[in-house]
Design an enzyme around this catalytic site. Structure first.
Site, mmCIF file in Angstrom:
data_model
loop_
_atom_site.group_PDB
_atom_site.id
_atom_site.type_symbol
_atom_site.label_atom_id
_atom_site.label_comp_id
_atom_site.label_asym_id
_atom_site.label_seq_id
_atom_site.Cartn_x
_atom_site.Cartn_y
_atom_site.Cartn_z
ATOM 1 N N GLU A 212 0.829 -1.209 0.000
ATOM 2 C CA GLU A 212 0.000 0.000 0.000
ATOM 3 C C GLU A 212 0.865 1.263 0.000
ATOM 4 O O GLU A 212 0.568 2.230 -0.699
ATOM 5 C CB GLU A 212 -0.931 0.000 1.221
ATOM 6 C CG GLU A 212 -1.908 -1.178 1.245
ATOM 7 C CD GLU A 212 -1.383 -2.371 2.014
ATOM 8 O OE1 GLU A 212 -2.203 -3.088 2.605
ATOM 9 O OE2 GLU A 212 -0.145 -2.588 2.021
ATOM 10 N N CYS B 286 -0.788 0.641 7.405
ATOM 11 C CA CYS B 286 -1.206 0.901 6.026
ATOM 12 C C CYS B 286 -2.636 1.429 5.970
ATOM 13 O O CYS B 286 -2.959 2.263 5.121
ATOM 14 C CB CYS B 286 -1.067 -0.363 5.188
ATOM 15 S SG CYS B 286 0.652 -0.819 4.868
ATOM 16 N N TRP C 247 22.281 -35.839 -15.976
ATOM 17 C CA TRP C 247 21.022 -35.177 -15.634
ATOM 18 C C TRP C 247 19.890 -36.049 -16.102
ATOM 19 O O TRP C 247 19.868 -36.468 -17.266
ATOM 20 C CB TRP C 247 20.931 -33.789 -16.294
ATOM 21 C CG TRP C 247 21.983 -32.848 -15.822
ATOM 22 C CD1 TRP C 247 23.124 -32.499 -16.475
ATOM 23 C CD2 TRP C 247 21.969 -32.089 -14.603
ATOM 24 N NE1 TRP C 247 23.836 -31.577 -15.744
ATOM 25 C CE2 TRP C 247 23.141 -31.306 -14.594
ATOM 26 C CE3 TRP C 247 21.101 -32.011 -13.535
ATOM 27 C CZ2 TRP C 247 23.450 -30.463 -13.537
ATOM 28 C CZ3 TRP C 247 21.395 -31.172 -12.508
ATOM 29 C CH2 TRP C 247 22.557 -30.402 -12.508
ATOM 30 N N ARG D 281 12.870 -22.207 -7.448
ATOM 31 C CA ARG D 281 13.679 -21.764 -6.317
ATOM 32 C C ARG D 281 13.485 -20.274 -6.040
ATOM 33 O O ARG D 281 13.425 -19.848 -4.886
ATOM 34 C CB ARG D 281 15.159 -22.025 -6.595
ATOM 35 C CG ARG D 281 15.583 -23.464 -6.499
ATOM 36 C CD ARG D 281 17.059 -23.607 -6.840
ATOM 37 N NE ARG D 281 17.465 -25.008 -6.856
ATOM 38 C CZ ARG D 281 18.650 -25.434 -7.289
ATOM 39 N NH1 ARG D 281 19.540 -24.556 -7.739
ATOM 40 N NH2 ARG D 281 18.945 -26.728 -7.271
ATOM 41 N N ASP E 22 26.132 -34.927 -4.388
ATOM 42 C CA ASP E 22 26.079 -34.024 -5.547
ATOM 43 C C ASP E 22 26.833 -32.715 -5.382
ATOM 44 O O ASP E 22 27.059 -32.022 -6.370
ATOM 45 C CB ASP E 22 24.617 -33.698 -5.874
ATOM 46 C CG ASP E 22 23.804 -34.930 -6.253
ATOM 47 O OD1 ASP E 22 24.422 -35.919 -6.717
ATOM 48 O OD2 ASP E 22 22.577 -34.912 -6.079
ATOM 49 N N ARG F 44 20.271 -19.823 -11.136
ATOM 50 C CA ARG F 44 21.217 -19.531 -12.209
ATOM 51 C C ARG F 44 20.476 -19.260 -13.512
ATOM 52 O O ARG F 44 20.778 -19.832 -14.560
ATOM 53 C CB ARG F 44 22.198 -20.695 -12.366
ATOM 54 C CG ARG F 44 23.030 -20.925 -11.114
ATOM 55 C CD ARG F 44 24.161 -21.926 -11.296
ATOM 56 N NE ARG F 44 23.703 -23.274 -11.581
ATOM 57 C CZ ARG F 44 23.300 -24.133 -10.643
ATOM 58 N NH1 ARG F 44 23.248 -23.767 -9.371
ATOM 59 N NH2 ARG F 44 22.925 -25.357 -10.978
ATOM 60 N N GLY G 43 17.220 -35.535 -0.193
ATOM 61 C CA GLY G 43 17.112 -36.692 -1.054
ATOM 62 C C GLY G 43 15.950 -37.602 -0.678
ATOM 63 O O GLY G 43 14.970 -37.191 -0.047
#
Length: 359
Positions: free
Chosen positions: A46, A78, A164, A178, A194, A201, A292
């Protein structure tokens, strides 16, 4: 109001502990101000809309996705600011469940001479801030479990190779996911296997990388891992059991990792409901879990998964591959965690299926 909803979504993943709110001001048939909650929850939507509208706010209608606040904090309420600006009408999608507000904002508007209506687009408003509402009502964030798997539900070959399974379009969509969450969580096993970065990215969205959380009761997180190496640039939390090695704990802290302690459950491992309560206490409203298999199974077992995002590749690994979840002790079909399909999106050769928890 649809425009206000679109503005509110711009803040997802960046406004915690506050909700993501959008506000549109219209006057004489045209938009005169727009705003959405800024990073860290301030300024409010606002305030941003009023700043952009200036004098044109007088006599306007405010479309707001969540009830304007009525309490004094770092800024004036507000509702008070809208009254002072001279708006004539407020259309509010949903009441704010925060006990400091909870109808008081609407009452303040009406007492100030503003014609205030409630309920337009309530279901969409509730979905946008489902994590904020869960944090208040159940003391935990909304949890989305993200899995990348083959048609037969495998996330890696028997040797552990997983990069992949899905193609580039699916991986780009996972990075976008993400950017819409406060934090991304993995178990220590995923880090050991991993060494992920867990950042965003995508060109232009790198600054939207979420807080990174490693669930690691035994402090196995390697000090040489990418997460520890980048902890000073991207906030990183290690959630562990109390009473671990003090020197190792201090080394994590010296590297920029925040160490969060949570109690064990009956099996001696981290108690996930207590972990989620601690994350909520620290302000998190939206949590994306990326692995995982043991962590996924534990969350499903404890009925903590609110949303599922399954990135499915059109391939088969076979029964000796690693499953998306380990076993979690179900014996009766009546006890299965249930989900309702929401959307299916083709991403190159892969497919994204999203589900919501069936209540």
């Amino acid at each position: 109001m649809r425009a206000a909803f679109a503005l509110a979504r711009r803040g997802l993943g960046r406004t915690w502990p506050n909700p993501a709110v959008g506000c549109v001001l219209t006057n004489a048939g045209r938009v005169v101000g727009r705003g959405w909650t800024q990073r860290g929850g301030r300024p409010h939507a606002e305030s941003e809309a009023l700043r952009r509208a200036g004098a044109l706010a007088a006599g306007s209608t405010a479309y707001v996705t969540l009830e304007p606040c009525s309490h004094h904090g770092q800024t004036e309420p507000c509702a008070e600011a809208l009254i002072a600006a001279g708006i004539a009408r407020a259309v509010v999608a949903i009441e704010d469940p925060d006990p400091r507000v909870a109808g008081r904002g609407l009452a303040m508007l009406r007492d100030g001479g503003v014609d205030a209506a409630l309920g337009l687009g309530e279901s969409e408003a509730r979905e946008i801030n489902a994590g904020f509402f869960l944090r208040l009502s159940q003391q935990r964030p909304l949890i989305m479990l993200k899995l990348a798997m083959t048609l037969d539900g495998r996330i890696a070959t028997r040797s552990g190779e997983s990069r992949w399974i899905t193609g580039e379009p699916a991986r780009a969509r996972a990075h976008l996911l993400r950017a819409q969450y406060d934090a991304v969580m993995v178990g220590s096993g995923t880090v050991l296997a991993d060494d992920p970065l867990l950042n965003v990215r995508l060109p232009g969205l790198e600054r939207y990388s979420p807080l990174r959380i490693v669930l690691d009761g035994r402090m196995r997180l390697p000090l040489t891992s990418a997460l520890v190496a980048g902890a000073r640039d991207t906030p990183t939390w290690l959630v562990t059991l109390p009473g671990g090695d003090r020197r190792r704990r201090q080394t994590y802290i010296d590297c920029g990792v925040e160490v969060v302690e949570a109690p064990p459950g009956a099996d001696g491992a981290l108690d996930l409901p207590q972990v989620m309560a601690e994350l909520a206490r620290r302000g998190l409203t939206r949590l994306l879990v990326e692995g995982g298999a043991r962590l996924a199974a534990a969350l499903l077992r404890d009925r903590l998964v609110d949303r599922l995002a399954i990135f499915r590749a059109p391939s088969v690994i076979g029964g000796d591959g690693l499953p998306a979840t380990t076993g979690f002790g179900l014996e009766r079909l009546a006890d299965l965690p249930g989900f309702t399909a929401e959307e299916t999106i083709d991403l190159g050769k892969d497919r994204l299926e999203t589900y919501r928890r069936a209540h």
